[in-house]
Every structure is written in structure tokens, then in C-alpha cells.
Scaffold this motif. Structure first.
Motif, PDB file in Angstrom:
ATOM      1  N   GLU A  84       0.836  -1.207   0.000  1.00 24.98           N
ATOM      2  CA  GLU A  84       0.000   0.000   0.000  1.00 24.98           C
ATOM      3  C   GLU A  84       0.869   1.254   0.000  1.00 24.98           C
ATOM      4  O   GLU A  84       0.569   2.243  -0.682  1.00 24.98           O
ATOM      5  CB  GLU A  84      -0.900  -0.015   1.235  1.00 24.98           C
ATOM      6  CG  GLU A  84      -1.862   1.168   1.314  1.00 24.98           C
ATOM      7  CD  GLU A  84      -2.729   1.127   2.557  1.00 24.98           C
ATOM      8  OE1 GLU A  84      -3.416   2.134   2.830  1.00 24.98           O
ATOM      9  OE2 GLU A  84      -2.728   0.098   3.260  1.00 24.98           O
ATOM     10  N   PHE A  85       1.959   1.191   0.758  1.00 23.30           N
ATOM     11  CA  PHE A  85       2.889   2.329   0.807  1.00 23.30           C
ATOM     12  C   PHE A  85       3.505   2.591  -0.564  1.00 23.30           C
ATOM     13  O   PHE A  85       3.544   3.733  -1.037  1.00 23.30           O
ATOM     14  CB  PHE A  85       3.985   2.061   1.836  1.00 23.30           C
ATOM     15  CG  PHE A  85       5.124   3.036   1.788  1.00 23.30           C
ATOM     16  CD1 PHE A  85       4.953   4.354   2.193  1.00 23.30           C
ATOM     17  CD2 PHE A  85       6.374   2.637   1.339  1.00 23.30           C
ATOM     18  CE1 PHE A  85       6.003   5.270   2.147  1.00 23.30           C
ATOM     19  CE2 PHE A  85       7.430   3.540   1.293  1.00 23.30           C
ATOM     20  CZ  PHE A  85       7.240   4.851   1.694  1.00 23.30           C
ATOM     21  N   GLN A 128       7.794  19.585  -0.399  1.00 22.20           N
ATOM     22  CA  GLN A 128       7.972  19.233   1.015  1.00 22.20           C
ATOM     23  C   GLN A 128       6.696  18.612   1.586  1.00 22.20           C
ATOM     24  O   GLN A 128       6.752  17.666   2.389  1.00 22.20           O
ATOM     25  CB  GLN A 128       8.348  20.479   1.822  1.00 22.20           C
ATOM     26  CG  GLN A 128       8.738  20.196   3.261  1.00 22.20           C
ATOM     27  CD  GLN A 128       9.962  19.298   3.361  1.00 22.20           C
ATOM     28  OE1 GLN A 128      10.918  19.456   2.601  1.00 22.20           O
ATOM     29  NE2 GLN A 128       9.931  18.344   4.280  1.00 22.20           N
ATOM     30  N   ALA A 129       5.548  19.103   1.153  1.00 23.39           N
ATOM     31  CA  ALA A 129       4.274  18.545   1.609  1.00 23.39           C
ATOM     32  C   ALA A 129       4.109  17.110   1.108  1.00 23.39           C
ATOM     33  O   ALA A 129       3.606  16.241   1.840  1.00 23.39           O
ATOM     34  CB  ALA A 129       3.113  19.406   1.111  1.00 23.39           C
ATOM     35  N   GLU A 136       4.475  10.151   6.439  1.00 25.88           N
ATOM     36  CA  GLU A 136       3.334   9.726   7.249  1.00 25.88           C
ATOM     37  C   GLU A 136       2.909   8.311   6.890  1.00 25.88           C
ATOM     38  O   GLU A 136       2.605   7.490   7.767  1.00 25.88           O
ATOM     39  CB  GLU A 136       2.158  10.689   7.039  1.00 25.88           C
ATOM     40  CG  GLU A 136       2.335  12.039   7.716  1.00 25.88           C
ATOM     41  CD  GLU A 136       2.300  11.931   9.233  1.00 25.88           C
ATOM     42  OE1 GLU A 136       1.291  11.446   9.766  1.00 25.88           O
ATOM     43  OE2 GLU A 136       3.290  12.329   9.871  1.00 25.88           O
ATOM     44  N   GLU A 137       2.888   8.014   5.599  1.00 25.66           N
ATOM     45  CA  GLU A 137       2.533   6.668   5.148  1.00 25.66           C
ATOM     46  C   GLU A 137       3.603   5.660   5.557  1.00 25.66           C
ATOM     47  O   GLU A 137       3.297   4.533   5.957  1.00 25.66           O
ATOM     48  CB  GLU A 137       2.359   6.651   3.622  1.00 25.66           C
ATOM     49  CG  GLU A 137       1.176   7.446   3.115  1.00 25.66           C
ATOM     50  CD  GLU A 137      -0.146   6.914   3.648  1.00 25.66           C
ATOM     51  OE1 GLU A 137      -0.267   5.691   3.838  1.00 25.66           O
ATOM     52  OE2 GLU A 137      -1.062   7.725   3.880  1.00 25.66           O
ATOM     53  N   HIS A 138       4.850   6.090   5.466  1.00 26.11           N
ATOM     54  CA  HIS A 138       5.947   5.187   5.830  1.00 26.11           C
ATOM     55  C   HIS A 138       5.957   4.904   7.326  1.00 26.11           C
ATOM     56  O   HIS A 138       6.378   3.833   7.760  1.00 26.11           O
ATOM     57  CB  HIS A 138       7.285   5.791   5.401  1.00 26.11           C
ATOM     58  CG  HIS A 138       8.424   4.852   5.540  1.00 26.11           C
ATOM     59  ND1 HIS A 138       9.646   5.206   6.068  1.00 26.11           N
ATOM     60  CD2 HIS A 138       8.536   3.526   5.233  1.00 26.11           C
ATOM     61  CE1 HIS A 138      10.438   4.166   6.096  1.00 26.11           C
ATOM     62  NE2 HIS A 138       9.803   3.138   5.591  1.00 26.11           N
ATOM     63  N   LYS A 142       6.577   1.449   9.451  1.00 27.89           N
ATOM     64  CA  LYS A 142       7.568   1.312  10.519  1.00 27.89           C
ATOM     65  C   LYS A 142       6.918   0.820  11.811  1.00 27.89           C
ATOM     66  O   LYS A 142       7.501   0.029  12.546  1.00 27.89           O
ATOM     67  CB  LYS A 142       8.266   2.656  10.760  1.00 27.89           C
ATOM     68  CG  LYS A 142       9.186   3.076   9.629  1.00 27.89           C
ATOM     69  CD  LYS A 142       9.795   4.437   9.874  1.00 27.89           C
ATOM     70  CE  LYS A 142      10.733   4.432  11.043  1.00 27.89           C
ATOM     71  NZ  LYS A 142      11.430   5.729  11.234  1.00 27.89           N
ATOM     72  N   THR A 143       5.707   1.293  12.084  1.00 26.84           N
ATOM     73  CA  THR A 143       4.995   0.847  13.278  1.00 26.84           C
ATOM     74  C   THR A 143       4.717  -0.648  13.209  1.00 26.84           C
ATOM     75  O   THR A 143       4.870  -1.377  14.197  1.00 26.84           O
ATOM     76  CB  THR A 143       3.668   1.615  13.433  1.00 26.84           C
ATOM     77  OG1 THR A 143       3.948   3.018  13.531  1.00 26.84           O
ATOM     78  CG2 THR A 143       2.918   1.161  14.678  1.00 26.84           C
TER      79      THR A 143
END
Length: 225
Positions: A84-85, A128-129, A136-138, A142-143
């Protein structure tokens, strides 16, 4: 009278012999009874040990089944998030970057230097956005990695670290390329973008290699359960 003594003597000898034999028989009976009791104890102990072994074997099978299913679910969830990422990475650059670049190019064609400078600032802010959105997706990936590390082997742990580094390198290379596209050097000579493209491509290939190696290792660990 002599005959009476003889009979009495013979009877005494017979009784003595009889009592000895009876004593031996009683001893044999007691021995047999003891042997039977010992045999029953051994049989009972063997049955109890066999049942315990069966119970432990059954518990081990259930435990292995649980471990397999738990790992399979965790691995599947992780790769679903990873896919998904990657999908969102592609969609962000294909769907969101294109209008950013179109607007930037349009403003850069304006002869007003103020508008050009504003376009460069806005372009960098928009890039940058995009990078922030990717991060945020990555972070979700990582979580999920932290959950994987709790149940996986040291090899998987090492491969997760390599993938993490590869993703960071690929993201940094892409960001560097996008930012270079807003510089005067790029507009003066657009062929200068080639090294940035090659670098981003190499890091992207490294991400795919790490991704494949991690998937194969996870498959191997599932087989070994």
C-alpha cells in the motif's frame, strides 16, 4: 509296635516334606503376586508417561499451529501495508506531483521575476508537503515493523533494517531530484537531471531487492515452524 513306630516316622517325614513344599508354594504364590503388582505398576507408569507424551505432542502441535498462523497474519499484514505504501508513493507522484509541476512551469514562463521566485518557493513547499505525506505513510509501515520484530528471527530483523535504509535512501534521492528541478541550473541545462534520475532508480531497485529478500526469508521461517 515296631510297625507303629515306622508308620509314625513315615507320617512325620511326609508331613515335614509336605509342609516344606506347601511353604515353597506359598512363597511362589507371594512372589507371583508381587511380580504381578510390580508389572501393573510398570504398565500404569508406562501408560501415564505415554499419555503425557501424547498430551505434550498435541500441545506442541497446537502451539506450532498458533505460531504459524500468528506469524502468517503478521507477515501478511506487513506486506499489505508495504504494498500500500509503494502504491501511494506512485500515486502521490503521478497524481499530485504532475499538477504541482504544471503550475510551476506555467509560473516560470512569466517574465515577472517576483512571480518566478514565488513559484519556486511554492514548488519547494508543495514538494515538502508530498515528502511529509510519504513519511506519514511510511510511519505506518515502521509501526508494523515493530510488531514483526517481536516474533521474527534475527535474519528478518537485519533485512528490515536494510529495507528501512533503502526506503530512506530512495525517498531522499527522489526529494533531491525534485528540488533540483526548481533550480536555475536545471532550467539552464535539463540534462543535469540524469544523475539524479539514475541515483533515484538505483535506490528504487535496492528497495525492491530488499523487499524480495525479506519476503523470501519470511516464507522460509513459516516453513520451519
Amino acid at each position: 509296635m515296631n510297625i507303629l513306630f515306622f508308620v509314625l516316622g513315615a507320617l512325620a517325614i511326609y508331613l515335614t516334606a509336605y509342609l516344606k513344599v506347601k511353604g515353597k508354594n506359598r512363597a511362589l504364590i507371594e512372589d507371583n503376586r508381587q511380580l504381578e503388582e510390580d508389572k501393573q505398576k510398570i504398565v500404569a507408569k508406562y501408560r501415564a508417561e505415554t499419555e503425557e507424551i501424547k498430551k505434550q505432542h498435541s500441545l506442541d502441535i497446537e502451539k506450532r499451529k498458533y505460531q504459524y498462523e500468528e506469524k502468517r497474519l503478521q507477515f501478511s499484514k506487513y506486506f499489505a501495508l508495504l504494498d500500500e505504501f509503494h502504491g501511494k508513493c506512485n500515486s502521490i507522484f503521478l497524481e499530485k506531483f504532475q499538477p504541482i509541476m504544471t503550475e510551476f512551469l506555467s509560473d516560470c514562463l512569466n517574465e515577472d521575476e517576483v512571480i518566478k521566485n514565488q513559484a519556486i518557493v511554492k514548488y519547494n513547499q508543495d514538494v515538502q508537503a508530498l515528502v511529509f505525506e510519504l513519511n506519514e505513510e511510511h510511519l505506518k509501515v515502521k509501526t508494523e515493523q515493530n510488531s514483526i520484530r517481536l516474533i521474527a528471527s534475527e535474519k528478518v530483523d537485519v533485512l528490515l533494517d536494510k529495507l528501512e535504509v533503502a526506503v530512506k535512501n530512495a525517498t531522499d534521492a527522489s526529494t533531491e531530484m525534485l528540488r533540483f528541478m526548481s533550480t536555475q541550473e536545471f532550467w539552464a541545462d535539463q540534462s543535469l537531471i540524469v544523475p539524479y534520475q539514475e541515483k533515484a532508480t538505483l535506490f528504487g531497485q535496492d528497495v525492491q531487492r530488499c523487499h524480495n529478500a525479506l519476503k523470501e526469508q519470511m516464507k522460509q521461517e513459516l516453513k520451519e515452524i
